[in-house]
Design an enzyme around this catalytic site. Structure first.
Site, PDB file in Angstrom:
ATOM      1  N   ARG A  67       8.539 -11.365 -13.332  1.00  0.00           N
ATOM      2  CA  ARG A  67       8.036 -11.810 -12.029  1.00  0.00           C
ATOM      3  C   ARG A  67       8.450 -13.241 -11.710  1.00  0.00           C
ATOM      4  NH1 ARG A  67       3.877  -8.841  -9.579  1.00  0.00           N
ATOM      5  NH2 ARG A  67       3.219  -7.032 -10.772  1.00  0.00           N
ATOM      6  N   MET A  92       4.312  -6.837  -0.271  1.00  0.00           N
ATOM      7  CA  MET A  92       3.429  -6.167  -1.220  1.00  0.00           C
ATOM      8  C   MET A  92       3.732  -6.498  -2.688  1.00  0.00           C
ATOM      9  SD  MET A  92       1.258  -5.039   0.655  1.00  0.00           S
ATOM     10  CE  MET A  92       0.588  -4.005   1.937  1.00  0.00           C
ATOM     11  N   ASN A 109      -0.789 -15.701   4.718  1.00  0.00           N
ATOM     12  CA  ASN A 109      -0.759 -14.240   4.602  1.00  0.00           C
ATOM     13  C   ASN A 109      -1.660 -13.636   5.674  1.00  0.00           C
ATOM     14  OD1 ASN A 109      -0.330 -11.646   3.351  1.00  0.00           O
ATOM     15  ND2 ASN A 109      -2.369 -11.806   2.433  1.00  0.00           N
ATOM     16  N   SER A 138      -7.588 -11.121   8.888  1.00  0.00           N
ATOM     17  CA  SER A 138      -7.667 -12.547   8.568  1.00  0.00           C
ATOM     18  C   SER A 138      -6.282 -13.093   8.297  1.00  0.00           C
ATOM     19  CB  SER A 138      -8.487 -12.765   7.276  1.00  0.00           C
ATOM     20  OG  SER A 138      -9.716 -12.086   7.313  1.00  0.00           O
ATOM     21  N   ASP A 147      -5.318 -12.011  -2.138  1.00  0.00           N
ATOM     22  CA  ASP A 147      -6.000 -12.086  -0.843  1.00  0.00           C
ATOM     23  C   ASP A 147      -7.106 -13.140  -0.832  1.00  0.00           C
ATOM     24  OD1 ASP A 147      -4.366 -10.020   0.160  1.00  0.00           O
ATOM     25  OD2 ASP A 147      -5.661  -8.511  -0.720  1.00  0.00           O
ATOM     26  N   GLU A 176      -4.139  -7.889  14.454  1.00  0.00           N
ATOM     27  CA  GLU A 176      -3.251  -8.662  13.568  1.00  0.00           C
ATOM     28  C   GLU A 176      -2.117  -9.294  14.374  1.00  0.00           C
ATOM     29  OE1 GLU A 176      -1.921  -6.799   9.884  1.00  0.00           O
ATOM     30  OE2 GLU A 176      -3.566  -5.383   9.986  1.00  0.00           O
TER      31      GLU A 176
HETATM   32  C1  GAR Z   1      -0.520  -5.018   7.681  1.00  0.00           C
HETATM   33  O1  GAR Z   1      -1.636  -4.263   8.069  1.00  0.00           O
HETATM   34  C2  GAR Z   1      -0.936  -6.185   6.799  1.00  0.00           C
HETATM   35  O2  GAR Z   1      -2.170  -6.741   7.187  1.00  0.00           O
HETATM   36  C3  GAR Z   1      -1.045  -5.511   5.452  1.00  0.00           C
HETATM   37  O3  GAR Z   1       0.068  -4.663   5.404  1.00  0.00           O
HETATM   38  C4  GAR Z   1       0.384  -4.223   6.732  1.00  0.00           C
HETATM   39  C5  GAR Z   1       1.844  -4.501   6.978  1.00  0.00           C
HETATM   40  O4  GAR Z   1       2.251  -3.964   8.206  1.00  0.00           O
HETATM   41  N1  GAR Z   1      -1.037  -6.481   4.393  1.00  0.00           N
HETATM   42  C6  GAR Z   1      -1.778  -6.398   3.309  1.00  0.00           C
HETATM   43  O5  GAR Z   1      -2.498  -5.445   3.065  1.00  0.00           O
HETATM   44  C7  GAR Z   1      -1.656  -7.569   2.351  1.00  0.00           C
HETATM   45  N2  GAR Z   1      -2.726  -7.585   1.409  1.00  0.00           N
HETATM   46  P1  GAR Z   1       3.589  -4.446   8.896  1.00  0.00           P
HETATM   47  O6  GAR Z   1       4.684  -4.316   7.850  1.00  0.00           O
HETATM   48  O7  GAR Z   1       3.788  -3.496  10.030  1.00  0.00           O
HETATM   49  O8  GAR Z   1       3.395  -5.875   9.344  1.00  0.00           O
END
Ligand code: GAR
Length: 219
Positions: A67, A92, A109, A138, A147, A176
């Site tokens: 990593r 991710m 984030n 958030s 997170d 978001e």
């Molecule tokens: C979003 O809902 C974001 O909040 C979440 O992944 C999705 C990505 O969508 N992120 C997490 O869960 C991070 N812990 P996108 O690729 O369409 O922006």
């Protein structure tokens, strides 16, 4: 003063990236996207960036032994692009402490819950299962635990009785797309500062800029 250079890290669809691209397409916006980095070669968001004429790079975590080596490659690419603020947008992979330290207070984030509730994965399933009536999303500063970190903006979204996780995800995602560009704008304008582990605002702002709460029926 020049525009603040963003590095956006993605792993997939990139709809939040798209919201940032849209905001930054206005030349008066205080931020611009210098680089989009994906850890997955097949991330749909790479196409969105390319369509907007933004530089992209794939740094595939699978080609690294550990990593830290992956994180170093990310850091080096971001530094080479002269990035001032790193925006995780559906990225991710867990970033190691050394990355978070190197980019301290310069990584943000977006997470699809009202943190600190519902950290981690499968958020909407767990929200529905728990029976809470309000959820949301958030934008926060990144710390080395998952997170976690000082909150910049949140939006509240209702959980309706018949919601599936899919319905709820779609409703939260709309919120978001509003708060992420807004959080970036506040940072790029130098309007927030960290104080005692929380985000404070350097000027008095309308509360509506910080807490977005769409009424039922308009979402
Ligand atoms: C979003 O809902 C974001 O909040 C979440 O992944 C999705 C990505 O969508 N992120 C997490 O869960 C991070 N812990 P996108 O690729 O369409 O922006």
């Amino acid at each position: 003063m020049g525009r603040m250079k963003l590095g956006v890290l993605i792993s997939g669809r990139g709809s939040n990236l798209q919201a940032l691209i849209h905001a930054c397409s206005d030349n008066n916006d205080p931020a611009e996207i210098a680089l989009v980095l994906s850890n997955r070669p097949d991330a749909k968001g790479l196409e969105r960036a390319a369509a907007a004429g933004i530089a992209t790079q794939v740094i595939d975590h699978k080609s690294f032994d550990d990593r830290d080596a992956f994180d170093s490659a990310l850091s080096d690419a971001l530094s080479a692009a002269d990035v001032a603020l790193v925006c995780l947008a559906g990225f991710m992979r867990l970033l190691q402490e050394s990355f978070v330290e190197r980019w301290h207070d310069r990584v943000i984030n977006i997470h699809p819950s009202l943190l600190p509730a519902f950290r981690g994965l499968n958020v909407h399933e767990r929200v529905i299962q728990s029976g809470v009536r309000i959820t949301g999303c958030s934008v926060h500063m990144v710390r080395s635990s998952v997170d976690d970190g000082p909150i910049i903006i949140q939006a509240a979204v209702p959980v309706l009785p018949q919601d599936t996780a899919h319905d709820l995800a779609a409703r939260v995602l709309k919120a978001e797309h509003k708060i992420y560009p807004e959080a970036v704008r506040l940072i790029a304008q130098g309007r927030i500062k960290l104080h005692s582990g929380r985000v404070d605002f350097v000027d008095s702002m309308e509360l509506g800029a910080l807490l977005i709460n769409p009424p039922l029926g308009r979402n």
